[in-house]
Write a protein that holds these residues in place. Structure first.
Motif, PDB file in Angstrom:
ATOM      1  N   SER A  67       0.915  -1.203  -0.180  1.00 33.98           N
ATOM      2  CA  SER A  67       0.196   0.075   0.353  1.00 33.98           C
ATOM      3  C   SER A  67       1.024   0.919  -0.026  1.00 33.98           C
ATOM      4  N   ALA A  68       1.882   1.105   0.892  1.00 39.60           N
ATOM      5  CA  ALA A  68       3.391   2.109   0.800  1.00 39.60           C
ATOM      6  C   ALA A  68       3.828   2.465  -0.745  1.00 39.60           C
ATOM      7  N   LEU A  69       3.630   1.146  -1.171  1.00 38.92           N
ATOM      8  CA  LEU A  69       4.287   1.380  -3.059  1.00 38.92           C
ATOM      9  C   LEU A  69       3.487   1.922  -3.540  1.00 38.92           C
ATOM     10  N   TRP A  70       1.492   1.520  -3.552  1.00 38.75           N
ATOM     11  CA  TRP A  70       0.995   1.791  -4.720  1.00 38.75           C
ATOM     12  C   TRP A  70       0.467   3.331  -4.238  1.00 38.75           C
ATOM     13  N   GLY A  71       0.629   3.657  -2.971  1.00 38.55           N
ATOM     14  CA  GLY A  71       0.473   5.398  -2.710  1.00 38.55           C
ATOM     15  C   GLY A  71       1.372   5.892  -3.398  1.00 38.55           C
ATOM     16  N   ILE A  72       2.771   5.651  -3.486  1.00 37.84           N
ATOM     17  CA  ILE A  72       3.385   6.632  -4.331  1.00 37.84           C
ATOM     18  C   ILE A  72       3.094   7.189  -6.059  1.00 37.84           C
ATOM     19  N   GLY A  73       2.456   6.442  -6.309  1.00 39.17           N
ATOM     20  CA  GLY A  73       1.781   6.470  -7.524  1.00 39.17           C
ATOM     21  C   GLY A  73       0.216   7.680  -7.143  1.00 39.17           C
ATOM     22  N   GLU A  74      -0.463   6.975  -6.355  1.00 40.23           N
ATOM     23  CA  GLU A  74      -1.425   8.162  -5.436  1.00 40.23           C
ATOM     24  C   GLU A  74      -1.016   9.491  -5.216  1.00 40.23           C
ATOM     25  N   LEU A  75      -0.236   9.384  -4.759  1.00 38.31           N
ATOM     26  CA  LEU A  75       1.011  10.689  -3.976  1.00 38.31           C
ATOM     27  C   LEU A  75       1.038  12.273  -5.292  1.00 38.31           C
TER      28      LEU A  75
END
Length: 95
Positions: A67-75
């Motif tokens: 989720s943290a890695l996915w959060g990079i794109g979401e950021l």
């Protein structure tokens, strides 16, 4: 009955639900500069999950890291949503 799958599903659902407001607040206060922190947290959690025998903790860390890695794109997607006016822009942030 075995509840392992359901418990892991609940942990996954809650973890993803927690990351949504984290991404929004991160972009509001710090912009996209925090992507490196997300990367470090994500990789650290995934690596830690490889060495933990407890299925619940290992699953949680794996999902949290992903989720943290996915959060990079979401950021970066959140930055675009702010530019479109869908979310408020922080007037105090210079960058």
């Amino acid at each position: 009955m075995y509840f392992t799958g359901i418990i892991i599903a609940i942990l996954t659902f809650l973890t993803i639900g927690i990351w949504h407001p984290i991404v929004i607040k991160t972009e509001y206060y710090w912009g996209t500069r925090a992507w490196l922190l997300y990367l470090i947290i994500g990789v650290a959690c995934i690596v830690a999950a490889l060495f933990i025998a407890n299925v619940y903790l290992s699953s949680f860390l794996g999902v949290f890291g992903a989720s943290a890695l996915w959060g990079i794109g979401e950021l970066f997607a959140q930055k675009k949503r702010v530019e479109k006016g869908w979310f408020p822009k922080n007037p105090k942030r210079k960058v």
